[in-house]
Scaffold this motif. Structure first.
Motif, PDB file in Angstrom:
ATOM      1  N   ILE A 291       2.788 -13.595-118.253  1.00 20.56           N
ATOM      2  CA  ILE A 291       4.165 -13.567-117.752  1.00 20.56           C
ATOM      3  C   ILE A 291       4.176 -14.048-116.296  1.00 20.56           C
ATOM      4  CG2 ILE A 291       6.150 -12.070-117.261  1.00 20.56           C
ATOM      5  CD1 ILE A 291       5.649 -12.090-120.174  1.00 20.56           C
ATOM      6  N   SER A 292       5.233 -14.777-115.913  1.00 19.11           N
ATOM      7  CA  SER A 292       5.398 -15.158-114.510  1.00 19.11           C
ATOM      8  C   SER A 292       6.502 -14.333-113.873  1.00 19.11           C
ATOM      9  CB  SER A 292       5.744 -16.653-114.391  1.00 19.11           C
ATOM     10  OG  SER A 292       7.120 -16.879-114.654  1.00 19.11           O
TER      11      SER A 292
ATOM     12  N   ARG B 264      11.957 -18.511-119.218  1.00 21.08           N
ATOM     13  CA  ARG B 264      11.814 -18.787-117.805  1.00 21.08           C
ATOM     14  C   ARG B 264      12.450 -20.159-117.514  1.00 21.08           C
ATOM     15  NH1 ARG B 264       7.335 -21.981-116.471  1.00 21.08           N
ATOM     16  NH2 ARG B 264       7.062 -20.889-114.498  1.00 21.08           N
ATOM     17  N   LYS B 265      12.810 -20.516-116.281  1.00 20.60           N
ATOM     18  CA  LYS B 265      12.585 -19.825-115.029  1.00 20.60           C
ATOM     19  C   LYS B 265      13.931 -19.293-114.553  1.00 20.60           C
ATOM     20  CE  LYS B 265      10.008 -22.114-112.080  1.00 20.60           C
ATOM     21  NZ  LYS B 265       9.370 -23.235-111.253  1.00 20.60           N
TER      22      LYS B 265
ATOM     23  N   PHE C 126      10.449 -14.498-124.813  1.00 16.26           N
ATOM     24  CA  PHE C 126      10.603 -14.519-123.360  1.00 16.26           C
ATOM     25  C   PHE C 126      11.179 -15.872-122.955  1.00 16.26           C
ATOM     26  CE2 PHE C 126       6.941 -12.025-124.626  1.00 16.26           C
ATOM     27  CZ  PHE C 126       7.213 -10.796-124.052  1.00 16.26           C
TER      28      PHE C 126
ATOM     29  N   THR D  11       7.396 -18.355-125.210  1.00 16.27           N
ATOM     30  CA  THR D  11       8.121 -18.343-123.937  1.00 16.27           C
ATOM     31  C   THR D  11       8.938 -19.628-123.831  1.00 16.27           C
ATOM     32  OG1 THR D  11       6.408 -17.012-122.863  1.00 16.27           O
ATOM     33  CG2 THR D  11       7.924 -18.215-121.432  1.00 16.27           C
TER      34      THR D  11
ATOM     35  N   THR E 142      11.224 -22.498-122.295  1.00 16.68           N
ATOM     36  CA  THR E 142      11.356 -23.178-121.007  1.00 16.68           C
ATOM     37  C   THR E 142      12.182 -24.439-121.211  1.00 16.68           C
ATOM     38  OG1 THR E 142       9.117 -22.401-120.460  1.00 16.68           O
ATOM     39  CG2 THR E 142      10.079 -24.033-119.014  1.00 16.68           C
TER      40      THR E 142
ATOM     41  N   THR F 182       9.202 -15.348-112.835  1.00 18.99           N
ATOM     42  CA  THR F 182      10.518 -15.885-113.192  1.00 18.99           C
ATOM     43  C   THR F 182      10.849 -15.666-114.671  1.00 18.99           C
ATOM     44  OG1 THR F 182       9.695 -18.101-113.736  1.00 18.99           O
ATOM     45  CG2 THR F 182      10.280 -17.672-111.419  1.00 18.99           C
ATOM     46  N   CYS F 183       9.993 -14.936-115.383  1.00 25.56           N
ATOM     47  CA  CYS F 183      10.198 -14.687-116.811  1.00 25.56           C
ATOM     48  C   CYS F 183      11.125 -13.504-117.054  1.00 25.56           C
ATOM     49  CB  CYS F 183       8.870 -14.396-117.501  1.00 25.56           C
ATOM     50  SG  CYS F 183       7.888 -15.840-117.926  1.00 25.56           S
TER      51      CYS F 183
ATOM     52  N   TRP G  49       2.022 -20.771-120.796  1.00 22.36           N
ATOM     53  CA  TRP G  49       2.423 -19.382-121.067  1.00 22.36           C
ATOM     54  C   TRP G  49       2.109 -19.029-122.511  1.00 22.36           C
ATOM     55  CZ3 TRP G  49       2.847 -17.478-116.514  1.00 22.36           C
ATOM     56  CH2 TRP G  49       3.163 -18.353-115.468  1.00 22.36           C
TER      57      TRP G  49
END
Length: 313
Positions: free
Chosen positions: A131-132, A291-292, A289, A243, A245, A134-135, A189
């Motif tokens: 996970i970052s 992001r960002k 999930f 994730t 994006t 921004t997630c 990710w």
């Protein structure tokens, strides 16, 4: 079972003095010891790769609330970052010994392997998600936990990209261990089950080749794991990321979403706007999930989370 043995199979303290080499070695030995049958509840390890504070932490706090014992949290931050959240926070004392990480460099993979190795030391961790800062989670904890624990494969994307930003990054000096035929690209990710996580931290064959021969404009975070999995264990992954994006803007970085982007329609589209394979069947839940997300989206996300995402208040 003594207290010391319990603490050994499920460490309460994350801080240690092991070198990276010692840490990887110890984590790679875990499968031999895990053959013993402990009465442990399976947990999901959430591994946050971040520079410093988590600007969306209140959303994650809401996500985790009421599910203690089913998750573990690991934070890899910049070494100079020493902030400790309140003891009441799920992030309290969850930082691991960290080193500087630089985008596009081998240090990024070092950070990911460090997170995996530390998480593997807890025998109850069964799934591992990167996970970052921004997630955001797209579903409530129970939905995500069940999706991961019951999956028969990991979620790591790997594909052959014939373009200059794919095959064009392969270095001939990697031959014969890594041929152009083996070269793959994918999302940084990833999510891994325990078996795949152990294979990643145990790799002493391909990682040094990447470290020595994959430097910008070759980016290890886009090529190392997809190529490694294709080489040694392609059957362990569903070959997709969970994730979401948005790369529609082009360039080296995905789009960043701001406060005005956060609507119910936007989140519903990400949550149910796709079809994919899950355990050999078709599912409309493909991304867990996304992001960002800019820090200024927090207020809107907190407002929508209870009703739309089903978070506990």
């Amino acid at each position: 079972m003594s207290y010391e043995f319990k603490d050994w199979i499920s460490p309460k303290t994350l801080w240690h003095s092991m070198s990276d080499e010692e840490l990887m070695w110890r984590a790679s030995m875990v499968p031999c010891m895990r053959e013993n049958h402990f009465n442990l509840t399976k947990k999901v390890a959430f591994m946050f790769l971040t520079r410093g504070r988590l600007p969306l932490a209140p959303l994650w706090e809401m996500f985790f609330k009421g599910h203690e014992g089913l998750f573990s949290i690991y934070l890899h931050t910049s070494p100079e970052f020493t902030y400790e959240p309140p003891e009441s926070s799920v992030f309290y004392k969850r930082r691991i010994p960290s080193k500087p990480v630089h985008w596009g460099r081998s240090t990024m993979i070092d950070g990911e392997r460090r997170l995996l190795a530390n998480a593997l030391l807890d025998f109850s961790n069964e799934r591992f998600i990167l996970i970052s800062e921004t997630c955001i989670p797209l579903f409530n904890f129970t939905t995500i936990y069940d999706y991961l624990i019951n999956s028969n494969r990991s979620f790591l994307s790997s594909f052959d990209d014939p373009r200059p930003i794919g095959r064009g990054r392969h270095n001939k000096r990697m031959w014969p261990s890594i041929k152009l035929f083996d070269w793959r690209k994918g999302s940084q990710w990833f999510e891994a089950n325990r078996k795949l996580a152990i294979k990643i931290v145990s790799d002493v064959t391909y990682y040094p080749i990447f470290r020595n021969h994959c430097m910008p404009p070759c980016y290890m975070d886009e090529h190392y794991l997809p190529t490694l999995v294709t080489k040694i264990c392609p059957d362990l992954t569903s070959n997709r990321t969970i994730t979401w994006t948005d790369w529609s803007g082009g360039g080296s970085h995905p789009n960043m979403f701001m406060r005005n982007d956060i609507t119910e329609e936007f989140l519903v589209r990400i949550r149910h706007g796709f079809n994919c394979t899950y355990n050999d069947g078709t599912s409309s839940i493909c991304f867990l999930f996304a992001r960002k997300f800019h820090p200024n989206t927090l207020k809107s996300l907190l407002r929508l989370a209870p009703s739309l995402l089903g978070f506990n208040l």
